[in-house]
Design a protein around this motif. Sequence first.
Motif, PDB file in Angstrom:
ATOM      1  N   ARG A  54       8.107  40.196 -20.898  1.00 48.93           N
ATOM      2  CA  ARG A  54       8.347  38.770 -21.092  1.00 48.93           C
ATOM      3  C   ARG A  54       6.980  38.224 -21.462  1.00 48.93           C
ATOM      4  N   ARG A  79       4.296  35.677 -24.259  1.00 49.42           N
ATOM      5  CA  ARG A  79       4.129  34.449 -25.044  1.00 49.42           C
ATOM      6  C   ARG A  79       3.514  34.739 -26.413  1.00 49.42           C
ATOM      7  N   ASP A 112      15.595  37.285 -13.935  1.00 51.56           N
ATOM      8  CA  ASP A 112      16.576  36.990 -12.879  1.00 51.56           C
ATOM      9  C   ASP A 112      17.094  38.270 -12.235  1.00 51.56           C
ATOM     10  N   GLY A 129       7.768  30.071 -14.274  1.00 53.49           N
ATOM     11  CA  GLY A 129       7.854  28.770 -14.913  1.00 53.49           C
ATOM     12  C   GLY A 129       6.500  28.088 -15.011  1.00 53.49           C
ATOM     13  N   GLN A 172       4.470  29.315 -17.786  1.00 52.09           N
ATOM     14  CA  GLN A 172       5.162  29.155 -19.067  1.00 52.09           C
ATOM     15  C   GLN A 172       5.766  30.474 -19.550  1.00 52.09           C
ATOM     16  N   SER A 183       8.968  31.419 -18.182  1.00 51.66           N
ATOM     17  CA  SER A 183      10.348  31.415 -17.696  1.00 51.66           C
ATOM     18  C   SER A 183      11.360  31.530 -18.830  1.00 51.66           C
ATOM     19  N   GLU A 184      10.994  31.118 -20.020  1.00 54.13           N
ATOM     20  CA  GLU A 184      11.926  31.174 -21.140  1.00 54.13           C
ATOM     21  C   GLU A 184      11.995  32.567 -21.732  1.00 54.13           C
ATOM     22  N   HIS A 185      13.209  33.001 -22.019  1.00 54.80           N
ATOM     23  CA  HIS A 185      13.405  34.272 -22.703  1.00 54.80           C
ATOM     24  C   HIS A 185      13.179  34.053 -24.201  1.00 54.80           C
ATOM     25  N   ASN A 186      12.413  34.924 -24.829  1.00 47.05           N
ATOM     26  CA  ASN A 186      12.226  34.862 -26.278  1.00 47.05           C
ATOM     27  C   ASN A 186      12.303  36.287 -26.829  1.00 47.05           C
TER      28      ASN A 186
END
Length: 175
Positions: free
Chosen positions: A95, A97, A116, A137, A140, A142-145
Amino acid sequence: IQSGQGLMGLRGGVVVKTADQLAGQAFVLHDLQDCTVYLLGTLSALRLQHLRNCHVFAGPVKGATLVSNVGNCTCMLAAHQVRIHDAQACDFYLRVRSRPIMEHSNGLRFAPLDADALAATLQQPRQQQQQWLGLLGLAQLSEHNLLWQQVDDFGWVKASQSPHWSLLPEQQQQQ
């Protein structure tokens, strides 16, 4: 390695470091063999060097994670940046950025880090699972990309798929 900022020379076993123990500092794993390591808290940076047959879970890492000279390892990493050098036959669940970078490596496989699902398998109390997800979170992450699959192989400059890495088939993923 300064006291409290890393692990060196371990053979076998399981090590768990909590968020309080990590305290947001940089951390180094050096010369480990047949180990499972959980770094369950925020790190400023992470370095994995000379690991063999290890399973490493770490994150979130607010800066870079540098992986060098590792073989037959599984790395589950939540980090802003992942750079991989001299790695052989390793699986990376990421995960990130930014796009992962690799060079002088072969037999690498990449998959998304399902935060999760991983939190639920950590065998920690629900409150600690939620705390870890909250740390993602704050970092930065927490978002899946889809950046985990956009690997830049500096040893393969052709427009075609690099032979040095592949996507880990879903049916073979550990999560």
